[in-house]
Design an enzyme around this catalytic site. Structure first.
Site, PDB file in Angstrom:
ATOM      1  N   LYS A  16     -15.358 -32.991  -6.903  1.00  0.00           N
ATOM      2  CA  LYS A  16     -15.427 -33.319  -5.463  1.00  0.00           C
ATOM      3  C   LYS A  16     -16.804 -32.937  -4.908  1.00  0.00           C
ATOM      4  CE  LYS A  16     -11.865 -30.639  -4.532  1.00  0.00           C
ATOM      5  NZ  LYS A  16     -11.548 -30.134  -5.899  1.00  0.00           N
ATOM      6  N   ARG A  91      -5.354 -29.157   2.227  1.00  0.00           N
ATOM      7  CA  ARG A  91      -4.781 -28.800   0.933  1.00  0.00           C
ATOM      8  C   ARG A  91      -3.278 -28.629   1.035  1.00  0.00           C
ATOM      9  NH1 ARG A  91      -9.716 -26.392  -1.330  1.00  0.00           N
ATOM     10  NH2 ARG A  91      -9.350 -25.924  -3.502  1.00  0.00           N
ATOM     11  N   ARG A 130     -19.099 -24.527 -15.639  1.00  0.00           N
ATOM     12  CA  ARG A 130     -19.805 -24.709 -14.355  1.00  0.00           C
ATOM     13  C   ARG A 130     -20.720 -23.517 -14.054  1.00  0.00           C
ATOM     14  NH1 ARG A 130     -16.566 -26.138  -9.082  1.00  0.00           N
ATOM     15  NH2 ARG A 130     -15.258 -24.415  -9.769  1.00  0.00           N
ATOM     16  N   ARG A 163     -18.885 -18.765 -10.803  1.00  0.00           N
ATOM     17  CA  ARG A 163     -18.094 -18.331  -9.646  1.00  0.00           C
ATOM     18  C   ARG A 163     -17.037 -17.309 -10.062  1.00  0.00           C
ATOM     19  NH1 ARG A 163     -16.309 -23.727  -6.463  1.00  0.00           N
ATOM     20  NH2 ARG A 163     -14.289 -22.703  -6.596  1.00  0.00           N
ATOM     21  N   ARG A 174      -5.114 -21.523 -10.237  1.00  0.00           N
ATOM     22  CA  ARG A 174      -5.575 -22.501  -9.229  1.00  0.00           C
ATOM     23  C   ARG A 174      -4.982 -23.872  -9.513  1.00  0.00           C
ATOM     24  NH1 ARG A 174     -11.784 -21.858  -9.685  1.00  0.00           N
ATOM     25  NH2 ARG A 174     -11.873 -23.743  -8.418  1.00  0.00           N
TER      26      ARG A 174
HETATM   27  P1  AP5 Z   1     -17.446 -29.682  -9.029  1.00  0.00           P
HETATM   28  O1  AP5 Z   1     -18.108 -30.856  -8.392  1.00  0.00           O
HETATM   29  O2  AP5 Z   1     -17.980 -28.323  -8.724  1.00  0.00           O
HETATM   30  O3  AP5 Z   1     -15.842 -29.729  -8.780  1.00  0.00           O
HETATM   31  P2  AP5 Z   1     -14.979 -29.515  -7.476  1.00  0.00           P
HETATM   32  O4  AP5 Z   1     -13.909 -30.549  -7.474  1.00  0.00           O
HETATM   33  O5  AP5 Z   1     -15.855 -29.442  -6.253  1.00  0.00           O
HETATM   34  O6  AP5 Z   1     -14.330 -28.114  -7.852  1.00  0.00           O
HETATM   35  P3  AP5 Z   1     -14.012 -26.776  -7.063  1.00  0.00           P
HETATM   36  O7  AP5 Z   1     -13.608 -25.767  -8.127  1.00  0.00           O
HETATM   37  O8  AP5 Z   1     -15.143 -26.375  -6.157  1.00  0.00           O
HETATM   38  O9  AP5 Z   1     -12.774 -27.173  -6.253  1.00  0.00           O
HETATM   39  P4  AP5 Z   1     -11.676 -26.271  -5.699  1.00  0.00           P
HETATM   40  O10 AP5 Z   1     -10.968 -27.252  -4.866  1.00  0.00           O
HETATM   41  O11 AP5 Z   1     -10.879 -25.518  -6.664  1.00  0.00           O
HETATM   42  O12 AP5 Z   1     -12.508 -25.095  -5.007  1.00  0.00           O
HETATM   43  P5  AP5 Z   1     -12.935 -24.809  -3.503  1.00  0.00           P
HETATM   44  O13 AP5 Z   1     -14.313 -24.292  -3.541  1.00  0.00           O
HETATM   45  O14 AP5 Z   1     -12.610 -25.945  -2.606  1.00  0.00           O
HETATM   46  O15 AP5 Z   1     -17.458 -29.936 -10.627  1.00  0.00           O
HETATM   47  C1  AP5 Z   1     -16.943 -28.978 -11.525  1.00  0.00           C
HETATM   48  C2  AP5 Z   1     -17.818 -28.943 -12.801  1.00  0.00           C
HETATM   49  O16 AP5 Z   1     -17.666 -30.176 -13.507  1.00  0.00           O
HETATM   50  C3  AP5 Z   1     -19.333 -28.779 -12.530  1.00  0.00           C
HETATM   51  O17 AP5 Z   1     -19.887 -27.967 -13.507  1.00  0.00           O
HETATM   52  C4  AP5 Z   1     -19.882 -30.228 -12.623  1.00  0.00           C
HETATM   53  O18 AP5 Z   1     -21.220 -30.241 -13.067  1.00  0.00           O
HETATM   54  C5  AP5 Z   1     -18.926 -30.847 -13.665  1.00  0.00           C
HETATM   55  N1  AP5 Z   1     -18.656 -32.268 -13.404  1.00  0.00           N
HETATM   56  C6  AP5 Z   1     -18.473 -32.879 -12.186  1.00  0.00           C
HETATM   57  N2  AP5 Z   1     -18.195 -34.192 -12.361  1.00  0.00           N
HETATM   58  C7  AP5 Z   1     -18.173 -34.401 -13.709  1.00  0.00           C
HETATM   59  C8  AP5 Z   1     -17.923 -35.555 -14.532  1.00  0.00           C
HETATM   60  N3  AP5 Z   1     -17.639 -36.754 -13.984  1.00  0.00           N
HETATM   61  N4  AP5 Z   1     -17.969 -35.406 -15.879  1.00  0.00           N
HETATM   62  C9  AP5 Z   1     -18.251 -34.186 -16.453  1.00  0.00           C
HETATM   63  N5  AP5 Z   1     -18.504 -33.068 -15.730  1.00  0.00           N
HETATM   64  C10 AP5 Z   1     -18.449 -33.178 -14.371  1.00  0.00           C
HETATM   65  O19 AP5 Z   1     -11.899 -23.636  -3.121  1.00  0.00           O
HETATM   66  C11 AP5 Z   1     -12.014 -22.338  -3.657  1.00  0.00           C
HETATM   67  C12 AP5 Z   1     -10.939 -21.449  -3.057  1.00  0.00           C
HETATM   68  O20 AP5 Z   1     -11.100 -21.370  -1.619  1.00  0.00           O
HETATM   69  C13 AP5 Z   1      -9.490 -21.925  -3.235  1.00  0.00           C
HETATM   70  O21 AP5 Z   1      -8.952 -21.517  -4.472  1.00  0.00           O
HETATM   71  C14 AP5 Z   1      -8.804 -21.238  -2.040  1.00  0.00           C
HETATM   72  O22 AP5 Z   1      -8.569 -19.868  -2.293  1.00  0.00           O
HETATM   73  C15 AP5 Z   1      -9.842 -21.337  -0.945  1.00  0.00           C
HETATM   74  N6  AP5 Z   1      -9.702 -22.566  -0.131  1.00  0.00           N
HETATM   75  C16 AP5 Z   1     -10.597 -23.586  -0.047  1.00  0.00           C
HETATM   76  N7  AP5 Z   1     -10.142 -24.528   0.787  1.00  0.00           N
HETATM   77  C17 AP5 Z   1      -8.948 -24.113   1.251  1.00  0.00           C
HETATM   78  C18 AP5 Z   1      -8.000 -24.674   2.143  1.00  0.00           C
HETATM   79  N8  AP5 Z   1      -8.187 -25.861   2.733  1.00  0.00           N
HETATM   80  N9  AP5 Z   1      -6.851 -23.988   2.370  1.00  0.00           N
HETATM   81  C19 AP5 Z   1      -6.640 -22.787   1.805  1.00  0.00           C
HETATM   82  N10 AP5 Z   1      -7.511 -22.202   0.943  1.00  0.00           N
HETATM   83  C20 AP5 Z   1      -8.661 -22.858   0.674  1.00  0.00           C
END
Ligand code: AP5
Length: 224
Positions: A16, A91, A130, A163, A174
């Site tokens: 994402k 979410r 990552r 991270r 997760r």
């Molecule tokens: P990347 O682009 O970083 O993936 P992402 O989908 O953004 O992953 P996140 O882990 O950031 O998502 P998340 O939803 O778990 O975490 P968030 O920060 O929102 O890509 C991942 C890797 O793959 C990278 O190394 C990239 O280079 C590689 N890659 C990308 N595309 C590729 C492809 N096509 N092919 C191969 N490799 C590829 O949330 C973190 C925490 O915050 C949550 O656990 C929760 O505690 C809290 N939180 C956040 N939002 C909320 C909410 N709305 N409500 C409650 N808690 C929340």
């Protein structure tokens, strides 16, 4: 041109953030990542950060009442007038309903909910490799998108780190949390006709092309 109000859905590590970076360049829209907002709050040790840290470290969701107000307030900022890219929100159904209500109040509507679909095995490979720049936030992958120099950001040479919530046991949890909430959320956007499914197993460039083509079609449909 009509406003573009997008949300990005998908499991952790689906790509994402990777796609959002490209879409910001395409459309010059504000990027609102709840994960980035929360991580910054944890680093700065603000009240929000103190409330969120334990949940994030455990791989659990931060409670709805902590996150909803912050995001809705952000969407009311003037720079979101022509649209926004929301990553990581909503979410839960409570978050989705709060967003729906707020957009109605603003006299606006979502353009699409883009769901990037990736199987769990791929998620684990992606997250374990990552690396993120401590300064720019630019995301890399040790195999799929390596930096030019090991452990250094291409943009400014800053240090790359893993991270805290990318440890294998936290990632597993997760994913469980994601699956617990995903189905009702996906059904919610399917029912309103806003859901667009994207195959997230392909190369980032192909995924980006697919999302752009999807947005172009939606905009064309709006003019008909
Ligand atoms: P990347 O682009 O970083 O993936 P992402 O989908 O953004 O992953 P996140 O882990 O950031 O998502 P998340 O939803 O778990 O975490 P968030 O920060 O929102 O890509 C991942 C890797 O793959 C990278 O190394 C990239 O280079 C590689 N890659 C990308 N595309 C590729 C492809 N096509 N092919 C191969 N490799 C590829 O949330 C973190 C925490 O915050 C949550 O656990 C929760 O505690 C809290 N939180 C956040 N939002 C909320 C909410 N709305 N409500 C409650 N808690 C929340």
């Amino acid at each position: 041109m009509s406003e573009l109000n997008l949300i990005l859905l998908g499991p952790p590590g689906a790509g994402k953030g990777t796609q959002a970076q490209r879409l910001i360049e395409d459309f010059q829209l504000p990027y609102i990542s709840t994960g980035d907002i929360l991580r910054a709050a944890v680093t700065e040790q603000t009240e929000l950060g103190k409330k969120a840290k334990g949940f994030m470290d455990a791989g659990d969701l931060v409670p709805d009442d902590v996150i909803i107000g912050i995001i809705l307030e952000r969407l009311a900022d003037p720079d979101c007038r022509d649209g926004f890219i929301l990553d990581g929100f909503p979410r839960t159904i409570a978050q989705a309903e709060a967003l729906d209500t707020a957009l109605v109040d603003f006299g606006r509507h979502l353009t699409a909910a883009i769901l990037i679909e990736v199987p769990d095995e791929d998620v684990i490979k992606r997250i374990s490799g990552r690396r993120v720049s401590v300064k720019t936030g630019r995301v890399y992958h040790v195999d799929f998108d390596p930096p030019k120099h090991e452990d250094r950001c291409d943009v400014d040479g800053s240090r790359l780190i893993q991270r805290d919530d990318d440890k294998p046991e936290t990632v597993k949890h997760r994913l469980e949390v994601y699956h617990q909430h995903a189905e009702p959320l996906i059904n919610h956007y399917e029912a309103t006709g806003l859901l667009r499914r994207i195959d997230g197993t392909r190369a980032p460039t192909e995924i980006h092309d697919h999302i752009r083509a999807t947005i172009a079609t939606l905009r064309l449909e709006e003019t008909l």
